[in-house]
Scaffold this motif. Sequence first.
Motif, PDB file in Angstrom:
ATOM      1  N   SER A 172     -15.220  24.444 -14.396  1.00  0.00           N
ATOM      2  CA  SER A 172     -15.866  23.352 -13.665  1.00  0.00           C
ATOM      3  C   SER A 172     -14.887  22.225 -13.386  1.00  0.00           C
ATOM      4  CB  SER A 172     -17.048  22.815 -14.472  1.00  0.00           C
ATOM      5  OG  SER A 172     -16.621  22.355 -15.751  1.00  0.00           O
ATOM      6  N   THR A 173     -13.916  22.069 -14.254  1.00  0.00           N
ATOM      7  CA  THR A 173     -12.874  21.063 -14.072  1.00  0.00           C
ATOM      8  C   THR A 173     -11.603  21.567 -14.716  1.00  0.00           C
ATOM      9  OG1 THR A 173     -12.271  18.741 -14.418  1.00  0.00           O
ATOM     10  CG2 THR A 173     -13.487  19.805 -16.183  1.00  0.00           C
ATOM     11  N   GLY A 174     -10.480  21.179 -14.148  1.00  0.00           N
ATOM     12  CA  GLY A 174      -9.206  21.661 -14.684  1.00  0.00           C
ATOM     13  C   GLY A 174      -8.085  21.414 -13.710  1.00  0.00           C
ATOM     14  N   THR A 175      -7.130  22.315 -13.695  1.00  0.00           N
ATOM     15  CA  THR A 175      -6.002  22.167 -12.788  1.00  0.00           C
ATOM     16  C   THR A 175      -5.667  23.511 -12.157  1.00  0.00           C
ATOM     17  OG1 THR A 175      -4.360  22.580 -14.529  1.00  0.00           O
ATOM     18  CG2 THR A 175      -4.979  20.284 -14.133  1.00  0.00           C
ATOM     19  N   MET A 176      -5.108  23.444 -10.960  1.00  0.00           N
ATOM     20  CA  MET A 176      -4.619  24.620 -10.257  1.00  0.00           C
ATOM     21  C   MET A 176      -3.105  24.511 -10.126  1.00  0.00           C
ATOM     22  SD  MET A 176      -5.225  27.434  -8.386  1.00  0.00           S
ATOM     23  CE  MET A 176      -6.825  27.411  -7.586  1.00  0.00           C
ATOM     24  N   LYS A 177      -2.417  25.581 -10.424  1.00  0.00           N
ATOM     25  CA  LYS A 177      -0.966  25.567 -10.271  1.00  0.00           C
ATOM     26  C   LYS A 177      -0.605  25.460  -8.784  1.00  0.00           C
ATOM     27  CE  LYS A 177       0.138  28.309 -14.392  1.00  0.00           C
ATOM     28  NZ  LYS A 177       0.876  27.251 -15.101  1.00  0.00           N
ATOM     29  N   ARG A 178       0.249  24.548  -8.469  1.00  0.00           N
ATOM     30  CA  ARG A 178       0.669  24.347  -7.083  1.00  0.00           C
ATOM     31  C   ARG A 178       1.203  25.639  -6.462  1.00  0.00           C
ATOM     32  NH1 ARG A 178       2.258  25.267  -3.119  1.00  0.00           N
ATOM     33  NH2 ARG A 178       3.578  24.175  -1.607  1.00  0.00           N
ATOM     34  N   LYS A 179       1.939  26.419  -7.237  1.00  0.00           N
ATOM     35  CA  LYS A 179       2.563  27.626  -6.683  1.00  0.00           C
ATOM     36  C   LYS A 179       1.549  28.698  -6.315  1.00  0.00           C
ATOM     37  CE  LYS A 179       3.529  29.646 -11.260  1.00  0.00           C
ATOM     38  NZ  LYS A 179       4.608  30.102 -12.171  1.00  0.00           N
ATOM     39  N   TRP A 180       0.309  28.551  -6.795  1.00  0.00           N
ATOM     40  CA  TRP A 180      -0.721  29.541  -6.483  1.00  0.00           C
ATOM     41  C   TRP A 180      -1.532  29.185  -5.244  1.00  0.00           C
ATOM     42  CZ3 TRP A 180      -2.826  30.244 -12.170  1.00  0.00           C
ATOM     43  CH2 TRP A 180      -1.910  31.028 -12.889  1.00  0.00           C
ATOM     44  N   LEU A 181      -1.243  28.010  -4.629  1.00  0.00           N
ATOM     45  CA  LEU A 181      -1.963  27.613  -3.426  1.00  0.00           C
ATOM     46  C   LEU A 181      -1.192  28.078  -2.200  1.00  0.00           C
ATOM     47  CD1 LEU A 181      -3.303  24.072  -4.374  1.00  0.00           C
ATOM     48  CD2 LEU A 181      -4.582  26.199  -4.114  1.00  0.00           C
ATOM     49  N   ALA A 182      -1.369  29.317  -1.850  1.00  0.00           N
ATOM     50  CA  ALA A 182      -0.680  29.898  -0.695  1.00  0.00           C
ATOM     51  C   ALA A 182      -1.255  29.330   0.587  1.00  0.00           C
ATOM     52  CB  ALA A 182      -0.834  31.407  -0.717  1.00  0.00           C
ATOM     53  N   ASP A 183      -0.361  29.043   1.564  1.00  0.00           N
ATOM     54  CA  ASP A 183      -0.805  28.452   2.815  1.00  0.00           C
ATOM     55  C   ASP A 183      -0.684  29.405   4.000  1.00  0.00           C
ATOM     56  OD1 ASP A 183       1.900  28.566   2.905  1.00  0.00           O
ATOM     57  OD2 ASP A 183       2.236  26.475   3.513  1.00  0.00           O
ATOM     58  N   SER A 184      -0.377  30.678   3.733  1.00  0.00           N
ATOM     59  CA  SER A 184      -0.236  31.660   4.796  1.00  0.00           C
ATOM     60  C   SER A 184      -0.258  33.057   4.199  1.00  0.00           C
ATOM     61  CB  SER A 184       1.096  31.452   5.533  1.00  0.00           C
ATOM     62  OG  SER A 184       2.181  31.781   4.669  1.00  0.00           O
ATOM     63  N   PRO A 185      -0.468  34.077   5.023  1.00  0.00           N
ATOM     64  CA  PRO A 185      -0.378  35.451   4.519  1.00  0.00           C
ATOM     65  C   PRO A 185       0.948  35.742   3.837  1.00  0.00           C
ATOM     66  CG  PRO A 185      -1.453  35.451   6.650  1.00  0.00           C
ATOM     67  CD  PRO A 185      -0.971  34.045   6.420  1.00  0.00           C
ATOM     68  N   GLN A 186       2.036  35.206   4.371  1.00  0.00           N
ATOM     69  CA  GLN A 186       3.335  35.446   3.742  1.00  0.00           C
ATOM     70  C   GLN A 186       3.399  34.818   2.350  1.00  0.00           C
ATOM     71  OE1 GLN A 186       6.741  34.068   5.930  1.00  0.00           O
ATOM     72  NE2 GLN A 186       8.204  35.004   4.518  1.00  0.00           N
ATOM     73  N   ALA A 187       2.809  33.631   2.195  1.00  0.00           N
ATOM     74  CA  ALA A 187       2.809  32.979   0.886  1.00  0.00           C
ATOM     75  C   ALA A 187       1.955  33.764  -0.112  1.00  0.00           C
ATOM     76  CB  ALA A 187       2.306  31.545   1.020  1.00  0.00           C
ATOM     77  N   VAL A 188       0.850  34.338   0.365  1.00  0.00           N
ATOM     78  CA  VAL A 188       0.046  35.202  -0.512  1.00  0.00           C
ATOM     79  C   VAL A 188       0.874  36.397  -0.950  1.00  0.00           C
ATOM     80  CG1 VAL A 188      -1.959  36.724  -0.655  1.00  0.00           C
ATOM     81  CG2 VAL A 188      -2.170  34.507   0.442  1.00  0.00           C
ATOM     82  N   ALA A 189       1.609  36.969  -0.007  1.00  0.00           N
ATOM     83  CA  ALA A 189       2.447  38.127  -0.321  1.00  0.00           C
ATOM     84  C   ALA A 189       3.474  37.799  -1.396  1.00  0.00           C
ATOM     85  CB  ALA A 189       3.142  38.629   0.942  1.00  0.00           C
ATOM     86  N   GLU A 190       3.996  36.574  -1.375  1.00  0.00           N
ATOM     87  CA  GLU A 190       4.963  36.177  -2.398  1.00  0.00           C
ATOM     88  C   GLU A 190       4.314  36.139  -3.782  1.00  0.00           C
ATOM     89  OE1 GLU A 190       6.477  32.469  -1.018  1.00  0.00           O
ATOM     90  OE2 GLU A 190       7.635  33.356   0.624  1.00  0.00           O
ATOM     91  N   ILE A 191       3.083  35.645  -3.841  1.00  0.00           N
ATOM     92  CA  ILE A 191       2.360  35.637  -5.119  1.00  0.00           C
ATOM     93  C   ILE A 191       2.088  37.064  -5.582  1.00  0.00           C
ATOM     94  CG2 ILE A 191       0.223  34.934  -6.279  1.00  0.00           C
ATOM     95  CD1 ILE A 191       0.038  32.604  -4.292  1.00  0.00           C
ATOM     96  N   VAL A 192       1.669  37.915  -4.644  1.00  0.00           N
ATOM     97  CA  VAL A 192       1.377  39.307  -4.980  1.00  0.00           C
ATOM     98  C   VAL A 192       2.642  40.026  -5.426  1.00  0.00           C
ATOM     99  CG1 VAL A 192       0.574  41.514  -4.059  1.00  0.00           C
ATOM    100  CG2 VAL A 192      -0.619  39.407  -3.458  1.00  0.00           C
ATOM    101  N   ASN A 193       3.766  39.731  -4.769  1.00  0.00           N
ATOM    102  CA  ASN A 193       5.035  40.334  -5.194  1.00  0.00           C
ATOM    103  C   ASN A 193       5.367  39.956  -6.633  1.00  0.00           C
ATOM    104  OD1 ASN A 193       5.915  41.899  -2.978  1.00  0.00           O
ATOM    105  ND2 ASN A 193       6.614  40.067  -1.885  1.00  0.00           N
ATOM    106  N   ALA A 194       5.062  38.710  -6.992  1.00  0.00           N
ATOM    107  CA  ALA A 194       5.311  38.271  -8.380  1.00  0.00           C
ATOM    108  C   ALA A 194       4.398  39.026  -9.339  1.00  0.00           C
ATOM    109  CB  ALA A 194       5.092  36.767  -8.497  1.00  0.00           C
ATOM    110  N   ASP A 195       3.139  39.222  -8.935  1.00  0.00           N
ATOM    111  CA  ASP A 195       2.215  39.992  -9.767  1.00  0.00           C
ATOM    112  C   ASP A 195       2.708  41.428  -9.944  1.00  0.00           C
ATOM    113  OD1 ASP A 195       0.509  37.875 -10.118  1.00  0.00           O
ATOM    114  OD2 ASP A 195      -0.936  38.513  -8.586  1.00  0.00           O
ATOM    115  N   ILE A 196       3.164  42.018  -8.861  1.00  0.00           N
ATOM    116  CA  ILE A 196       3.665  43.396  -8.913  1.00  0.00           C
ATOM    117  C   ILE A 196       4.853  43.498  -9.857  1.00  0.00           C
ATOM    118  CG2 ILE A 196       4.767  45.222  -7.562  1.00  0.00           C
ATOM    119  CD1 ILE A 196       3.068  44.282  -5.168  1.00  0.00           C
TER     120      ILE A 196
END
Length: 773
Positions: A652-676
């Motif tokens: 309900s309250t907390g913080t979000m890591k800035r690096k997890w706020l992707a602003d484009s499909p490419q930025a999402v892909a970078e997060i997914v690459n890190a997960d992989i």
Amino acid sequence: MERGNLFGKLCGKKRKDRQILTHIGSADGSGERLFMIENNFDIAFIADLALREKQIQQNYRPVIAVHKWFARRPGTLFRGLLLSEFLGSKPLRDTFYESNNFSGLHVADPFMGGGTPVLEANRTGCDITGFDINPMAYWIVKQEIEHLDLSAYTTAAADLRASLEAKIGHLYRTRCVLCGSEKAHVKYFLWIKNIACKACGEKIDLFQKYVIATDARHPKNVFICPGCGELTEIDNRKNPGPCAHCHTGLTYDGPAGRGRCKCASCGTDNRFPDPGNGPPHHRLFAMEYYCKRCKSSHTGRFFKKPDAEDNQKAKEAEKMWASIAARFVPDDKIRSGDESNRLHRWGYQYYREMFNTRQLLGLELSAQMIFRVPDERVRNALSTNLSDLLRYQNMLCRYDTKALKSLDIFSIHGFPVGLVQCESNFLGIMEPGRYTCVGSGGWANIIEKFKKAKTYCDQPFEVQVVGRKKKIIPISEEWIGDRFNGVGSSNIRKVDISCRDAAGADLPDNSLDAVFTDPPYFGNVQYAELMDFCYVWLKKLVGQTSSAFNAPSTRNAHELTGNVDMGRDLKHFTEGLSAVFQRMAMALKNGAPFVFTYHHNKLEAYYPVAVAILDADLVCSASLPCPGEMGGSIHINGTGSSIIDTVFVCRSTGTMKRKWLADSPQAVAEIVNADIACLKNGNVKPTPGDIRCIIFGHMVRLAIWSLRSQWKKDKPVSSRITKVAAWLLQFGRLAEIEQFLENDKAMTNPDKTLFAINESLESYETENTEIPF
């Protein structure tokens, strides 16, 4: 919504309206601590453990052997989540193998299923509250977690098996074809379905293939002769040659296939199945047995064609069955359903028709003996054993010609109706002088697994892999139960589990320190339809003492699985999920985590997840990947389905890591690459299906973050679903993200700015900055 304005909502209010937080208040309000899971969960470490556990889950979490349940999530995953949240002072890799005690913390699970989250929480000392709408799920967790006098159970189980041996043991003996001993134990009876030719009336055996065992685990291939029915062992199954007994040419393929079979007598083409003819008829045609006398000198398995004595014993079982008054064999009809309609197509109308008379005899005698056990908890344990035994003692079990074992009725999470059925030895066969079983599917197997399950509750352990060796690490001060498994123990824990819809749970607001759960996945396993198979039997034994068994079926209009037959669609799933999420969110303390696992092959199945989280006024602060299935499972092997779950962490309250706020499909892909990369470090090699589900998890997390400030949960559910779908479509299609996974260094077209960011993310310091919500 214009694409250019989409990401502006990802960052919420302007910088001047907030401050960057690195700490929040603890769940009980007693002080400050980091949000633990988001900062301390070790993806690689837990992924490695979870994948290993799912290969042979009973070796890592023996407690699951109490009774079959479907798609259990790894215990190692939820242990890792609990420790990450409540004990983040040391690395997870260290605390995982230590004893932990979170006494005083209250954890709930609104969708218990097989009970993994509540079992792991209970083991670490938490007070637990659990709900499930399915009475079988409730009962299974109850039996997993309740204290049991193991000594009393062991004695009662041995007495039961001995009594059965005295009454029906001879029905599972056969004459060894090698030494002539009449004391050989039948492991498996193999039955073939047959029909009467519509033209000449001759019986037609519906053999799809004439091989009953391959040379994978036996020295040779075992064929049945289409002429004389004798068995012949040969080297080359592609060129089997003649029968060793009548010299008829052997063949791999049988006459039956695609619902057709030609009569060998008159050549008429017959169709099957025909529900108008009632339940299928079967003929005993082969047996696998075990001869203690010959075992040391014999290579491979023992097979034989049933002789006159074997067929006579089957007839004797019919006479014995006809002579007793059955009290515990259910008369329930098989209700219509997405899965159960398959049974109707084969002519099955009643559950009792799914068993042969020898199986019905053994089950009825067992139930009568169990009913007379005076100790209620021991009686309940044995009743649970009988229920679990059912999945091997029915005429839908199949014989694995490669692994040479019985496949239980739920091996593919459905009701598979094959042409060759496998009847396991009802009593089970114990290896002489050892506590190991020969074959599967009998009372001995069920009892031994149950004893190991309850022993594990008293003496839990973890499996640590050191090099190529596995080391058992006892976790000495942890245990599972409502009280410790010791005579006269006063060590009691708070356990509150109930069979009810969690949406109506009577929980005080701000009372929970965490919710950990594994909710149903839309359109997945039809739990209720399948579990009715066990429920109708168990209801006969325990229905008088448990109100959970008052209903005629486990099926419930509020069950959260897609079901065409019951009219449950995506809207129904969304409404139900939202109601439960909202109720749990109200009961959570401020900032406490709501954590759940989820995966699906289709993005549309994630819409309800986003709606439910938004309706509950929660924010998804992390979406983490972890193996949740075994790739080799019969029900998903070769289907392209994912074995990777997304772990959604919501607050309900907390913080979000800035690096997890992707602003484009490419930025999402970078997060997914890190997960992989993290998964690969944990020895997990994600498939395209796995990667797709990881992407979906992050897309849903971003949709929640963007939509939260203007979300209106009072809108019609169809409108809310459409709102989520529109955002996801506007953000970018799956292919737009996947293209950057193929080449993560692909150049971005400077003329194609996907999002016009209304505020500079540079104002949020570094990518490790945490943005409050």
